[in-house]
Scaffold this motif. Structure first.
Motif, short mmCIF file in Angstrom:
data_model
loop_
_atom_site.label_atom_id
_atom_site.label_comp_id
_atom_site.label_asym_id
_atom_site.label_seq_id
_atom_site.Cartn_x
_atom_site.Cartn_y
_atom_site.Cartn_z
N GLU A 46 31.74 33.60 33.70
CA GLU A 46 31.91 33.03 33.77
C GLU A 46 33.69 32.80 34.14
N GLY A 47 33.94 31.50 33.99
CA GLY A 47 35.73 32.18 34.70
C GLY A 47 36.00 31.86 36.81
N VAL A 48 34.59 31.66 36.90
CA VAL A 48 33.80 32.01 38.55
C VAL A 48 34.08 30.55 39.18
N GLU A 49 34.39 29.96 39.76
CA GLU A 49 34.27 28.82 40.40
C GLU A 49 33.21 28.02 41.37
N SER A 50 31.94 27.67 40.70
CA SER A 50 30.71 27.68 41.16
C SER A 50 30.53 26.05 41.89
N ARG A 51 29.42 26.33 42.84
CA ARG A 51 28.81 24.62 41.90
C ARG A 51 27.13 25.42 43.30
N LEU A 52 26.53 24.36 43.08
CA LEU A 52 24.71 24.40 43.19
C LEU A 52 24.91 23.10 44.61
N ILE A 53 24.46 22.62 45.40
CA ILE A 53 24.33 21.58 46.22
C ILE A 53 22.35 21.58 46.39
N THR A 54 21.76 20.90 45.92
CA THR A 54 20.29 20.57 46.06
C THR A 54 20.17 19.18 46.73
N SER A 55 19.18 19.18 46.82
CA SER A 55 18.24 17.75 47.86
C SER A 55 17.74 17.55 47.25
N HIS A 93 38.78 36.25 45.56
CA HIS A 93 39.79 37.86 44.29
C HIS A 93 38.91 38.68 43.91
N TYR A 94 37.64 38.93 43.53
CA TYR A 94 36.60 39.59 43.34
C TYR A 94 35.75 40.98 44.48
N SER A 282 49.50 31.60 40.25
CA SER A 282 47.42 31.78 40.73
C SER A 282 46.82 30.45 40.98
N LYS A 283 46.35 30.52 41.55
CA LYS A 283 45.17 29.24 41.65
C LYS A 283 43.81 29.17 40.62
N TYR A 284 43.79 30.10 39.51
CA TYR A 284 43.41 30.06 38.37
C TYR A 284 44.44 30.58 37.02
N ALA A 285 45.08 30.36 36.61
CA ALA A 285 46.33 30.83 35.99
C ALA A 285 45.36 31.43 34.14
N GLU A 286 44.76 30.69 34.08
CA GLU A 286 43.77 30.90 32.27
C GLU A 286 43.36 32.56 33.52
N THR A 287 43.12 33.21 34.34
CA THR A 287 42.55 34.32 33.75
C THR A 287 43.92 35.78 34.09
N ASP A 288 43.96 36.23 33.02
CA ASP A 288 44.45 37.26 32.85
C ASP A 288 44.07 38.23 33.03
N TRP A 289 45.77 38.74 34.27
CA TRP A 289 44.74 40.32 34.81
C TRP A 289 45.70 41.56 34.65
N ARG A 290 47.05 41.45 32.88
CA ARG A 290 47.19 42.22 33.12
C ARG A 290 46.10 43.28 32.49
N PRO A 291 46.86 44.82 32.57
CA PRO A 291 46.25 46.34 32.48
C PRO A 291 46.16 46.25 30.71
N GLU A 292 44.95 46.87 30.43
CA GLU A 292 44.82 46.84 28.78
C GLU A 292 46.09 47.66 28.37
N GLU A 293 46.33 49.17 28.78
CA GLU A 293 47.06 49.70 28.34
C GLU A 293 48.70 49.37 29.33
N GLN A 294 49.90 49.17 29.06
CA GLN A 294 51.26 48.60 29.36
C GLN A 294 51.61 50.44 30.55
N MET A 295 52.05 50.15 31.27
CA MET A 295 53.08 51.50 32.32
C MET A 295 54.33 51.52 31.63
N GLU A 296 54.51 52.80 32.01
CA GLU A 296 56.03 52.62 31.85
C GLU A 296 56.49 53.59 33.38
N ALA A 297 58.20 53.74 33.48
CA ALA A 297 58.13 53.89 35.10
C ALA A 297 57.77 54.95 34.97
N GLU A 298 57.67 55.91 34.29
CA GLU A 298 57.94 57.25 34.79
C GLU A 298 56.41 57.72 35.16
#
Length: 382
Positions: A46-55, A93-94, A282-298
């Motif tokens: 899900e979230g990966v843009e793909s296409r299949l072209i068949t004859s 991206h992946y 970002s090309k796919y703005a709906e994708t959330d790349w933020r880490p699960e836990e925020q980091m402090e500068a320290e």
């Protein structure tokens, strides 16, 4: 991935946006960066843009058909020997090894780079003769593909009636080559081209570039400015004088009206700030790349002190615009005004995909903000 031999200056002078060029294996050591099974796995997500072209084969009159992903894993097991092609967008991206294919082409400014599309085809598979509105380097990764290139096309070029694909009706090739692994074909915007797999296990990596149209820029920039305009900023004519005919829109009135519109769009500094934001989204703005836990500068300082390197998220776009003694630094649509060490850090991050060092307190705060928005990350341990 690096080139062993490629004259960039000669290419830009003679070929860039002018005419196609076949480049026979210019790499120091070509290695296909992605296995076909891995590509198929991405097409199932899900979230990966793909296409299949068949004859359609003989029963379908050979007419190409398009399906959009994500696909069920068993779909690929149902594909027979009739020609078919799988295309997956933004694989860089992946997959870091695919993202590395962009590096040799950074003689074109980063803001022009779009993504790397990867295709896999069996014998005879292809997407049909077509033309694109952007530059593309077609890198043969695995197997062989026959490319035919034709003349420049435009909006008046006749197309085959098709609900999903824009295929050229009368394609006449002016160039014809078979590409082996590591070979590259450069195709400028508008040139007709048609690629067909010669044998099975044919993989092609398409490094594509962006070129915003005049209409896209005008629409987006105007909409941005309109959002900031005051409702009471209206036409005025305190110097109105009696005119000969009440039904006439005079030249003086038109000049004033025209001037109102042009003045609202003429601020170059505002345009630069807006374009940096617009282009770095970002090309796919709906994708959330933020880490699960925020980091402090320290925490960032501690990780850097232990020798951990930071890498850029290939799905996020980095750019800067010089502004006085500092820079406007754009990442994923966010603009930051940077000076001093932070400005140098911004330049360094835009220059390379990896970074390590001992930053100042101000630079640490910038790194932490970029990590927390998902634009930077520490290298994962093996």
């Amino acid at each position: 991935m690096q080139f062993a031999q490629f004259d960039v200056a000669a290419f830009l002078n003679a070929h860039w946006q002018k005419r196609p060029l076949l480049i026979r294996n210019p790499w120091k050591a070509w290695a296909n960066p992605l296995e076909p099974d891995e590509l198929a796995g991405l097409a199932c997500e899900e979230g990966v843009e793909s296409r299949l072209i068949t004859s359609g084969g003989k029963q379908g009159g050979g007419k190409l058909a398009l399906e959009r992903g994500p696909f069920a894993e068993e779909r690929f097991g149902t594909l027979g020997k009739e020609p078919w092609t799988l295309l997956v967008q933004a694989v860089d991206h992946y997959v870091p090894d695919v993202a590395a294919l962009i590096e040799p082409f950074r003689f074109v400014p980063d803001w022009r780079i779009d993504d790397v599309m990867v295709s896999y085809a069996n014998d005879g598979g292809g997407v049909g003769p077509h033309f694109d509105q952007y530059d593309v380097f077609l890198i043969q990764g695995l197997g062989r593909r026959r490319w035919r290139v034709g003349p420049v096309c435009d909006a008046q070029t006749p197309l085959i009636p098709h609900e999903d694909l824009r295929l050229i009706e009368d394609f006449e090739a002016t160039g014809d080559w078979v590409l082996e692994p590591g070979d590259i074909l450069y195709v400028p915007p508008g040139f007709a081209h048609d690629g067909v797999a010669v044998g099975d296990d044919c993989m092609t990596y398409s490094v594509g570039f962006r070129a915003p149209s005049r209409a896209e820029l005008a629409e987006a920039w105007t909409a941005h400015q309109v959002d900031a305009m005051a409702e009471d900023d209206r036409y005025g004519d305190p110097d109105l004088s009696l005119q000969a005919h009440p039904g006439e829109i005079t030249a003086e009135a038109l000049d004033r009206l025209h001037g109102m519109v042009l003045a609202s769009l003429a601020d170059r500094d505002a345009f630069a700030r807006w374009f940096g934001h617009y282009n770095s989204l970002s090309k796919y703005a709906e994708t959330d790349w933020r880490p699960e836990e925020q980091m402090e500068a320290e925490e960032v300082a501690a990780m850097l002190g232990e020798g951990h390197g930071l890498h850029r998220n290939p799905a996020h776009r980095f750019a800067f615009i010089a502004a006085g003694e500092g820079v406007l630094f754009f990442v994923d649509g966010v603009c930051r005004e940077c000076r001093g060490e932070a400005a140098q850090l911004a330049r360094d991050l835009c220059a390379g995909n990896e970074w390590s060092g001992s930053p100042s307190e101000e630079a640490l705060a910038l790194l932490a903000a970029l990590i927390n928005q998902g634009s930077l990350g520490f290298e994962e341990e093996d």
